[in-house]
Design an enzyme around this catalytic site. Structure first.
Site, PDB file in Angstrom:
ATOM      1  N   ASP A 104      10.184  -0.334  15.803  1.00  0.00           N
ATOM      2  CA  ASP A 104       9.430  -1.550  15.494  1.00  0.00           C
ATOM      3  C   ASP A 104       7.973  -1.222  15.796  1.00  0.00           C
ATOM      4  OD1 ASP A 104       8.089  -3.938  15.463  1.00  0.00           O
ATOM      5  OD2 ASP A 104       9.455  -4.991  16.815  1.00  0.00           O
ATOM      6  N   TYR A 143      -1.294 -12.720   3.634  1.00  0.00           N
ATOM      7  CA  TYR A 143      -0.950 -11.339   3.258  1.00  0.00           C
ATOM      8  C   TYR A 143      -2.165 -10.596   2.722  1.00  0.00           C
ATOM      9  CZ  TYR A 143       1.284  -7.505   0.701  1.00  0.00           C
ATOM     10  OH  TYR A 143       1.643  -6.276   0.228  1.00  0.00           O
ATOM     11  N   LYS A 167      -4.230  -7.163   4.163  1.00  0.00           N
ATOM     12  CA  LYS A 167      -4.403  -5.947   3.367  1.00  0.00           C
ATOM     13  C   LYS A 167      -5.882  -5.654   3.119  1.00  0.00           C
ATOM     14  CE  LYS A 167      -0.125  -4.668   2.725  1.00  0.00           C
ATOM     15  NZ  LYS A 167       0.365  -3.363   3.222  1.00  0.00           N
TER      16      LYS A 167
END
Length: 245
Positions: free
Chosen positions: A58, A150, A154
């Site tokens: 993880d 999101y 990015k």
């Protein structure tokens, strides 16, 4: 076999785009460290490659990031290529975004990539021809409703691409980003395709008249990891079939 004697670490490579990238790098000759949370799937991907090992990790955890790098050093004697592919997604209007979704996406899409790369840089510099390839998104270039969290994570990754290219180009490390549009067989495309009618809403807007595939992404990542891309540094490369042309 341009990547013979190279060692690559690919995050989020237990399936989908990451597994395709791992296969592409292996086909070009690289030894591959497959990294992801899903143990059974990750072990299966590693088993099919000529030289590979799997690390269940993880990457939001500091100890897991170091274990992944140590696996490259211990099993293969170095690290030449780092592919930051692991990511999470959450779609919906920004007004409905939750702190939980925000923290989850920032933790994996941005924070984990930052600190994994930081930890990997000594080995990448020692390689003499280190490569970092960040898998970003076309949403940083042509944004879309519902992708606020999101896309912003990015966009931060794209900024790191440029910054690391500036900082470590003199060390022989090349840092570039590939920014796909919708990847039809990628694991995160399902919620996007539920949000949009792909054939009606998306394909007609793409000059290539098709969405990307995981194989498309893998081909570009493999190129950016190889000697043919030695003079590319700090590039944000849209892989969108001409959508943003």
């Amino acid at each position: 076999m341009e990547l013979t004697n190279k060692v690559a670490l690919v995050t989020g490579s237990t399936g989908g785009i990451g597994a395709a990238i791992a296969r592409g790098l292996a086909a070009a000759g690289a030894a591959v460290v497959v990294v992801g949370r899903r143990e059974e799937e990750g072990a299966a991907v590693a088993k099919e490659l000529p030289r590979a090992t799997f690390v269940a990790a993880d990457l939001t955890r500091r100890d897991a990031r170091q274990r992944a790098i140590d696996a490259a050093l211990d099993h293969f004697g170095g690290l030449d290529i780092l592919v930051n592919n692991a990511a999470a997604n959450a779609l919906g209007p920004a007004i409905q975004g939750t702190e939980e979704d925000f923290d989850r996406l920032v933790a994996l899409n941005y924070r984990a990539a930052f600190f994994l790369t930081q930890a990997a840089l000594p080995a990448l510099i020692a390689s003499g021809a280190g490569r970092v390839v960040n898998v970003s998104s076309i949403g940083t270039i042509k944004t879309f409703a519902g992708g606020a969290i999101y896309n912003s994570t990015k966009a931060a990754l794209d900024n790191l691409t440029r910054t690391w290219a500036q900082e470590h180009g003199p060390d022989g490390v090349r840092v570039n980003s590939v920014n796909p549009g919708i990847v039809v067989d990628g694991p995160m495309s399902a919620p996007v395709q539920a949000f949009l009618d792909l054939e009606r809403d998306v394909v007609p807007t793409i000059p290539a008249r098709r969405p990307a595939t995981a194989a498309d992404v893998a081909a570009v990542v493999t190129f950016l990891a190889g000697p043919g891309a030695d003079y590319l540094n700090g590039v944000i490369l849209p892989l969108d079939g001409g959508l943003t042309a």
